[in-house]
Design an enzyme around this catalytic site. Sequence first.
Site: not given
Length: 361
Positions: A118, A338, A341
Amino acid sequence: MESIMLHALFLTLFLFSHQTKAEEFESFSNATSSRARSLAGTCNWFQGKWVYDASYPLYDPSSCPFIDQQFNCQKHGRKDKLYQKYRWTPFSCSLPRFNGLSFLNRNRGKKIMFVGDSLSLNQFNSLACMLHAWVPKSRATFAQRDALSSVKFEDYGLELYLYRTAYLVDLDHDKVGRVLKIDSITNGDAWRGMDALIFNTWHWWTHTGSAQPWDYIQENNKLYKDMNRFVLFYKGLNTWARWVEKNVNPAKTKVFFLGISPVHYQGRDWNQPAKSCMSEAQPFFGLKYPAGRPMAWTVVNKVLTRMSKPVYFLDVTTLSQYRKDAHPEGYSGVMATDCSHWCLPGLPDTWNELLAAALSG
C-alpha cells in the site's frame, strides 16, 4: 528446534558481517552501492532538512481524481494543513523542483510501474496527482483489474502502473493453506516491458497473529511455521534480486528500490515516550533521529550492494522518519490510528520529486 537454531545463527552471522563493514558505509550515510551513488552524482539528495515553503503543496487534493480515499486526510476531517507545506532541502545541493510538463514530455510513450504494497499505492497516487495538476485538461484514464492498476496520460502516451504485492515473492493458496514462497517469483511476468520499475516491500513482513496473511513459509520445497523476520526478509529480497539480475536489461529498464518507510507508533522513537503520531503538527527538526536506522534498512542495503545490475536506492528512510506529522492519524476513514501510511498531498510527493530527479539524470 534445529531450524530455529540455524535461523538464529544465520541472523547472528548477518549482523556480525554488517558490523564489520560499518565504516564502509559511514562516509555516505544514507547512500547505497557504488552504482546507485554514480547515478546520483556528487549530490546526496537523502541528507538534508525540511523547510517551510508557502508554495507547497504541489496539487490540490480536491482536484485530483486519483487519490485513494484512505490517503485523503482533508476529506476525512483533518483541519491542519501545515504538514503539506514542507519542502525537502538536501545539504549538499538543490533538489530540482518538480515540473510535471517536463516529466510528461521526457517520458512520452513510456511505462513506469510501482511494485509493492500500500505504500507503493501511496506513491503511485501521488505521482498521478502531481502530473494531473500540470495538465488538468489532458485526457487521463484510470483502470484496475485484480492486482494491476493504471493511469494513462493519453496525450503523452505515458502509462503509470501499480502492481500490488505485499512481499514481491509469491504468496499462494495451497492444500496446506496460505504459503509464502520466499524462493519463488511467478508474478514477475507482469513487471516486464517497463521503462522504469520502482519496488517496495517491508511492512507486511512484520505482521503476526490474525494480521499475518500466510500459514506457512516455503523454501526449497520445505515448509516452516515461522522464521526470524529479518532472516525471512533477507531471503525474500535475495529472491527478488535474482529476479532482477535474470530478467532486467538495464539498457531498457531503470530499476529503483524505495527505502524503508517508517512508522510512528512509538513516541520514544523521537524522544516523546507518551505519544504516537496522533496530533503531531510539525516534523522532527533534529539532525539525528533518535531511533536510528531500522534494521530492515540494513537488510535492504546489504542486498542492493551485492547486486551486479544497477538498482537506484531511493533512500527515503531518514527523511521520512522526520515526518511524524504527515500520517493520516485518525483521518483515513479506514484505520482508527494510521501512523504507517501518508496523507496526500504530503511526503510521497517528495519521494516522487527524488524519483523524477533520478530519472532525469
